[in-house]
Design an enzyme around this catalytic site. Structure first.
Site, PDB file in Angstrom:
ATOM      1  CG  HIS A   1     -19.906   3.926 -89.412  1.00 25.65           C
ATOM      2  ND1 HIS A   1     -19.276   2.993 -90.205  1.00 25.65           N
ATOM      3  CD2 HIS A   1     -21.184   3.974 -89.857  1.00 25.65           C
ATOM      4  CE1 HIS A   1     -20.116   2.514 -91.082  1.00 25.65           C
ATOM      5  NE2 HIS A   1     -21.292   3.085 -90.897  1.00 25.65           N
TER       6      HIS A   1
HETATM    7  C1  T46 Z   1     -23.272   1.523 -92.959  1.00 24.42           C
HETATM    8  C2  T46 Z   1     -22.900   0.091 -93.041  1.00 24.42           C
HETATM    9  C3  T46 Z   1     -24.076  -0.811 -92.813  1.00 24.42           C
HETATM   10  C4  T46 Z   1     -18.860   4.915-101.110  1.00 24.42           C
HETATM   11  O1  T46 Z   1     -18.057   5.449-101.927  1.00 24.42           O
HETATM   12  N1  T46 Z   1     -20.199   5.079-101.285  1.00 24.42           N
HETATM   13  C5  T46 Z   1     -21.109   4.523-100.446  1.00 24.42           C
HETATM   14  O2  T46 Z   1     -22.315   4.703-100.644  1.00 24.42           O
HETATM   15  C6  T46 Z   1     -20.629   3.740 -99.344  1.00 24.42           C
HETATM   16  C7  T46 Z   1     -21.623   3.105 -98.379  1.00 24.42           C
HETATM   17  C8  T46 Z   1     -19.287   3.581 -99.194  1.00 24.42           C
HETATM   18  N2  T46 Z   1     -18.416   4.160-100.059  1.00 24.42           N
HETATM   19  C9  T46 Z   1     -16.968   3.917 -99.903  1.00 24.42           C
HETATM   20  C10 T46 Z   1     -16.351   4.468 -98.643  1.00 24.42           C
HETATM   21  C11 T46 Z   1     -15.244   3.485 -98.357  1.00 24.42           C
HETATM   22  O3  T46 Z   1     -14.094   3.845 -99.108  1.00 24.42           O
HETATM   23  O4  T46 Z   1     -16.790   2.508 -99.843  1.00 24.42           O
HETATM   24  C12 T46 Z   1     -15.758   2.174 -98.927  1.00 24.42           C
HETATM   25  C13 T46 Z   1     -16.285   1.213 -97.856  1.00 24.42           C
HETATM   26  O5  T46 Z   1     -17.225   1.917 -97.014  1.00 24.42           O
HETATM   27  P1  T46 Z   1     -17.276   1.736 -95.430  1.00 24.42           P
HETATM   28  O6  T46 Z   1     -15.916   1.502 -94.906  1.00 24.42           O
HETATM   29  O7  T46 Z   1     -18.040   2.887 -94.856  1.00 24.42           O
HETATM   30  O8  T46 Z   1     -18.141   0.369 -95.309  1.00 24.42           O
HETATM   31  P2  T46 Z   1     -18.801  -0.299 -94.017  1.00 24.42           P
HETATM   32  O9  T46 Z   1     -19.161  -1.659 -94.443  1.00 24.42           O
HETATM   33  O10 T46 Z   1     -17.933  -0.142 -92.823  1.00 24.42           O
HETATM   34  O11 T46 Z   1     -20.134   0.558 -93.733  1.00 24.42           O
HETATM   35  C14 T46 Z   1     -21.174   0.567 -94.696  1.00 24.42           C
HETATM   36  C15 T46 Z   1     -21.729   1.984 -94.883  1.00 24.42           C
HETATM   37  O12 T46 Z   1     -20.659   2.873 -95.206  1.00 24.42           O
HETATM   38  C16 T46 Z   1     -22.415   2.512 -93.667  1.00 24.42           C
HETATM   39  O13 T46 Z   1     -23.166   3.668 -94.008  1.00 24.42           O
HETATM   40  O14 T46 Z   1     -24.153   1.893 -92.207  1.00 24.42           O
HETATM   41  O15 T46 Z   1     -22.244  -0.283 -94.267  1.00 24.42           O
END
Ligand code: T46
Length: 132
Positions: A49
């Site tokens: 993303h």
């Molecule tokens: C990024 C990369 C480097 C939350 O509830 N609060 C938060 O602050 C974050 C970051 C995530 N979440 C929830 C949303 C999803 O249900 O945690 C779960 C995993 O998040 P996500 O799939 O977005 O994780 P990554 O590792 O794909 O991405 C993350 C960050 O979301 C993103 O901003 O830049 O790490």
């Protein structure tokens, strides 16, 4: 590309090392949120993303991982493996994370709280937004 590496100075003595990060000094924005990623299994990839406005600094506090970054024109891969460096990622950079070591602890400092509408999760949409 809207990224750069930040170097952090460790205060070290016989007891070990300490790194302190301050908004506006070591980190180029006001830190509104901190999250950390750990326990990512080998072979797993994350991210896929971009963010419309969010700025972040990613620091691999322990272990290592890789960021693949794209802005529609250029792409590069950055390996993070030291608590003494941070990867600044500005707005509208596509990121994919891979090759997490089993002990990886990836800490991320963010300029805003968690706002799902700030995410661009479709690569085609990202590319068309970049062309505006
Ligand atoms: C990024 C990369 C480097 C939350 O509830 N609060 C938060 O602050 C974050 C970051 C995530 N979440 C929830 C949303 C999803 O249900 O945690 C779960 C995993 O998040 P996500 O799939 O977005 O994780 P990554 O590792 O794909 O991405 C993350 C960050 O979301 C993103 O901003 O830049 O790490």
């Amino acid at each position: 590309m809207n990224i750069r590496m930040l170097k952090f100075i460790a205060k070290g003595d016989s007891r070990g090392s300490l790194i302190s990060l301050e908004s506006g000094n070591h980190v180029p924005f006001v830190i509104k949120r901190v999250y950390y990623i750990f326990g990512t299994q080998s072979g797993v990839e994350r991210g896929f993303h971009a963010h419309r406005t969010l700025q972040q600094v990613a620091i691999c506090v322990r272990g290592s991982c890789e960021f693949r970054l794209r802005d529609g024109r250029e792409e590069c891969t950055v390996q993070l493996s030291s608590p003494e460096e941070g990867l600044y990622i500005g707005e509208m950079v596509w990121r994919e994370m891979a090759n997490f070591s089993s002990d990886c602890l990836l800490m991320v400092l963010a300029s805003e709280g968690y706002i799902e509408s700030d995410y661009v999760r479709d690569f085609n949409e990202f590319m068309s937004l970049k062309q505006l």
